[in-house]
Structure formats: C-alpha cells, structure tokens
Motif scaffolding. Sequence first.
Motif, short mmCIF file in Angstrom:
data_model
loop_
_atom_site.label_atom_id
_atom_site.label_comp_id
_atom_site.label_asym_id
_atom_site.label_seq_id
_atom_site.Cartn_x
_atom_site.Cartn_y
_atom_site.Cartn_z
N MET A 57 38.61 29.30 36.36
CA MET A 57 39.28 29.96 37.48
C MET A 57 39.23 31.47 37.29
O MET A 57 39.70 31.99 36.27
CB MET A 57 40.73 29.50 37.60
CG MET A 57 41.47 30.16 38.77
SD MET A 57 43.13 29.50 39.07
CE MET A 57 44.02 30.16 37.66
N TYR A 58 38.64 32.14 38.26
CA TYR A 58 38.65 33.61 38.31
C TYR A 58 39.73 34.03 39.31
O TYR A 58 39.80 33.51 40.42
CB TYR A 58 37.29 34.15 38.76
CG TYR A 58 37.29 35.63 39.03
CD1 TYR A 58 37.03 36.55 38.02
CD2 TYR A 58 37.56 36.13 40.31
CE1 TYR A 58 37.03 37.92 38.26
CE2 TYR A 58 37.58 37.50 40.56
CZ TYR A 58 37.31 38.38 39.53
OH TYR A 58 37.33 39.74 39.79
N LYS A 59 40.57 34.97 38.90
CA LYS A 59 41.66 35.39 39.76
C LYS A 59 41.84 36.90 39.67
O LYS A 59 41.97 37.46 38.58
CB LYS A 59 42.96 34.69 39.35
CG LYS A 59 44.16 35.00 40.23
CD LYS A 59 45.38 34.23 39.77
CE LYS A 59 46.59 34.51 40.66
NZ LYS A 59 47.79 33.76 40.22
N ASP A 60 41.82 37.54 40.84
CA ASP A 60 42.16 38.96 40.90
C ASP A 60 43.12 39.15 42.09
O ASP A 60 43.64 38.19 42.63
CB ASP A 60 40.91 39.85 41.01
CG ASP A 60 40.08 39.55 42.24
OD1 ASP A 60 40.62 38.96 43.21
OD2 ASP A 60 38.89 39.90 42.27
N GLU A 61 43.33 40.38 42.50
CA GLU A 61 44.30 40.65 43.56
C GLU A 61 43.83 40.15 44.91
O GLU A 61 44.65 39.90 45.81
CB GLU A 61 44.57 42.16 43.63
CG GLU A 61 45.25 42.71 42.39
CD GLU A 61 45.48 44.21 42.50
OE1 GLU A 61 44.99 44.79 43.50
OE2 GLU A 61 46.11 44.78 41.60
N GLN A 62 42.53 40.00 45.09
CA GLN A 62 42.00 39.62 46.39
C GLN A 62 41.72 38.12 46.54
O GLN A 62 41.80 37.56 47.63
CB GLN A 62 40.69 40.37 46.69
CG GLN A 62 40.87 41.83 47.06
CD GLN A 62 41.09 42.70 45.82
OE1 GLN A 62 40.50 42.45 44.78
NE2 GLN A 62 41.94 43.72 45.96
#
Length: 534
Positions: A57-62
């Motif tokens: 899982m990749y997670k950033d603000e967008q």
Amino acid sequence: GGSNVGDEITLLLGDDHDYRSSDRCECMAHGMSIFIDKKSGCCRILTSIVGLPPLFMYKDEQRIVLSSDLFLLTTIHDMALEFDPHSVLDLCKVGHTTNHKTLFKDVVMIPGGQSVSWSRGGTASLKKAWEPQPGRDSLDWEDLSEEQIDAFLHAVQEMDVNRCFLALTSGLDTRAILSALVHLQRDLPDSYTISGYPLSLDAIGARELCRHYDIKHHIIILNELFHAGLEKYTTEACRLSGGVASLSQAHEVFFYDQIDREYIGRISGNLGNQVGRLGTEGISMRNASPDVIEPDLIASLADYDHACHWFDQMRNRQGGLGSIALLQDEVPNSSCGNYCIGNYYAVQKTPYADRKLIELAAQMPGDESHQRASLIGMRIKDLQHRFLGEPENKSFQRRLIKSCGGFASEYPINCGWKAQGGISARGTVLGLLSMIDALYHMKHITNHFAQQMLTYTGVFGLYEYRHTFLWIKNYLKEYIHDVVLDCACTSPLRKKAVSDVFHDYFYNGATCQYNTICFALDIALANTIFLRHG
C-alpha cells in the motif's frame, strides 16, 4: 483465479485451495481474495493469514495505491518512490526490511489476516479479519500430533498437483510432503532440485528418493550458462523482489528460466519450519558496514538501534516467538523477496499453509518456552534438528513419515538422522563434511588452493550451492563496479566509502567486506530500477 457474476467481481491471488465461495469473510492461509462491486465502487481485500502473497500500500496526501507488485508503482507517471532510511539501514544490518516496511517511503506491506476496504471517493479502512482459535488446556503432544497429521494429509489430498512440480530437498519438510503423496496414492509430480557442482547434499538425497519412487527428477545446475547470465539474473531478481534482493536470489530467476514453462505451480516445504516446529527462516544478520551510507541519512535515525536483531524486535513486540508471531511477522519480512520472485513465474503452493494446521501450531504445548528463546539457543536447536532430528513425540512430520514407512523413512534426513529412528553413519559423516563447507562459505574464503582441496575431498558444495562470493570475484567484478559506483551520486551510498570497500575486497583480499559489497549492490540496483532521477 476468480469469477465475474453480475456487478460483482472476485479475484483470487496466490494459492486458493482453501477458498470457499460461500464464505466471503474467511482469510485464506496462503492466498489473497479481492471482492469488487462495480455498481457501488466498493472494494474489499482479505490478505492471507501469513501475509503472502504480499499486498503493498502506497499512501500520500492525495491517494492510496494498492499493488501486489512493487515494480508496478514505477509505472504511475506522477509518482516518485524514495528510499526509506529505516529500511535502508535494516537491509544493511539485518539483511531484509522489518516491521512490514518496504525499501521505500510511504509504501508498506499489509500484515497477514487483515481486511482492507474502501469505496469510491472514500478512504481505506484496515481491520483484523483473522485470529487463531483459543487453545485447549487438555491438548497434549500425542493428541496434537494426531490432529496435525490428519490436517496435513487432508491438505495434501486437497492440493491440486496438476501441472505442478515439487521442489524437493533431503530435508524434513519436503520429505513429509513426498511421504504423504505416496501414502495417499496421489499422482507424483515431477521434482526439481537446485544445486551447484559437485552436487549438494540436498540434491544427492532428492535424487535417491526420486530414483526409489520412480519420480522424474531434474537437477538444475548453476553452471556456465548461469554464470554467463549472472548480470541479467541479478538485475531481474532485484526488480521482482522489490529491491530487497539481487545476487542472493539470482539463482531463483535462473531456475525458473530453465524449467518447463508448462508448469503453473510450485509445491514446496515453505512454512514447514514455523508450522512444524516453531522454527525460523534464518537467524543470521547481514551486518554490512553502515559507513558506506550517506551520513545525513544515518543522522536522521537517532532512534535506530544498530545492535537490535529482528529476533529481538519481534520478541519485544509480540511478547514471544510463538507460531503466529513467526508466521505473520518473521515470514513476510524475511521471505517476501523470494516469494515475489517465485510467484511471478508460478503459483507458490505448500500444504503447510493450511488454516487448520496453522491453528494447531498455535496450540503447541509449552509454547511459552519460545518467549524466552535466545539466538544461541536457536542455533543449538538448529544443529540438533540437522544432526539428531526432531523428537518423535513432538514432531508430527517425523511421525507421519515413520507411519507411512518405506524408503522415505529409512533414508537419512539432513545430516544423518532417520525418521524411523536411528542415525546413518554415512549420513552423519556427510553432514559433518557439509558443516565444513558451510564454514568455508561463511568465511567467504576465496583461496584457490583451499577450494581445490575441498573439491578434491568432496566437501565443496555439499552444504551451499550458492557460491555468491566466488560469483562476485570471478564473474561480476566489472558489473558491480559499474552499477554501484555509477549510481553512488544519486543513491544513499557514499561514493568514496564504496570505492574503498570495493578496492579492499577485490585487491586487498578483505573478505570481511563481502556483506557490504552485497548490500551496496542491492541498493544500487534498487536505485536504478525503482527510483527516478532528473
């Protein structure tokens, strides 16, 4: 596998032998299930109990991006991966990442036994979807072993062996699979074993077992063809493993390149250590020199304990080294790279990845002793397993092989012990010689005379067929020089420090720099393959 009915799509990844379409809330032991509702835009994923196949899982603000292959993240045009400092240091000191991290910032591996849900325009939610059944106070070793044998035989009976091959060694885990297949009168799949030359102890044992049971056996030799393609296999291993392995897994890429492409599944003894006897995949750390890493990166990790072993991390966090801690923490962290490489070519199957067996392993009497386990104790336990075998009253695998009888119970396992009881003198001698070979490889001795003597006496290659330190010296010197030093300016590596290590290893004979060379190669290739520059 999967299905598409109306507005609902079901996708199954990995080994789906225990999937039941009537129950969409059960985690599979070794497979991932994905449920998509096209009409509502909702999606739910159940990870396997052991966390393999992995879900990244990749997670950033967008955004949130889920993938079963880290390399696919590099195809997203406006996403740029960066190294995670903790993971870089883990790869340096431990040899793999820990705490379900990947080598990259903002990218984690979802733990085993979890449910991941989200809807269109919403955020992902994560919750536990599997827990082991509570233990029974009245369960003793005798009862447990009987239940484990029944569960194992049922798992082998249910396993689809069509167009699959058996990765066979002379060890306990695959011996139990072979005995069960023979006992159940299943069609015996072709068997494969990787070896160097001369043949390893595993290859010799597997050959004898297959000869007796009239099984078609192939030995894939790491020969001149492998040496000629080492650069290609090393690079591909890095890509498929998510950057955590390169040279150490090059032989796996070569292996799948050599076997018949008609196979769709690989049956192995994977998880046998953990489910059968609360063992681990490995207890040694890499301990490469952190001096080759940029000081700024290390300075940002004031809380990182260089002396902390993954063993201590897991024991402190989980409260002990029980089977669930081993399966859900140690296995995905230490085996993810190897699994991802194999799963790219064939479905990875093992009868030890069975829900019933996993729950029974969690109920082993005296499991609390593993909470006090030490590294020295684990090494002693490993030697006992190799030379003396597992106690019959506490090993369902040994009892199964003995009850099935025949040649598999008579032929020595590992370093000389037999499932039916007793010790093989010849097997013990070969086992002792293999330990000499293990020591030779552990010290990374490149002296030509020493190698000749070990070859002449039949010792060379008995234990270890992956002669990685010789591959580096004889075939990869220029390749490593180009890959590592050329990318040092854009990676976390210090060019001057790496250059000094390179010179010490190749020109001054400093074999202690071997692990640092391997670490630098892993990082350099991961930098080239996964990160974008300019």
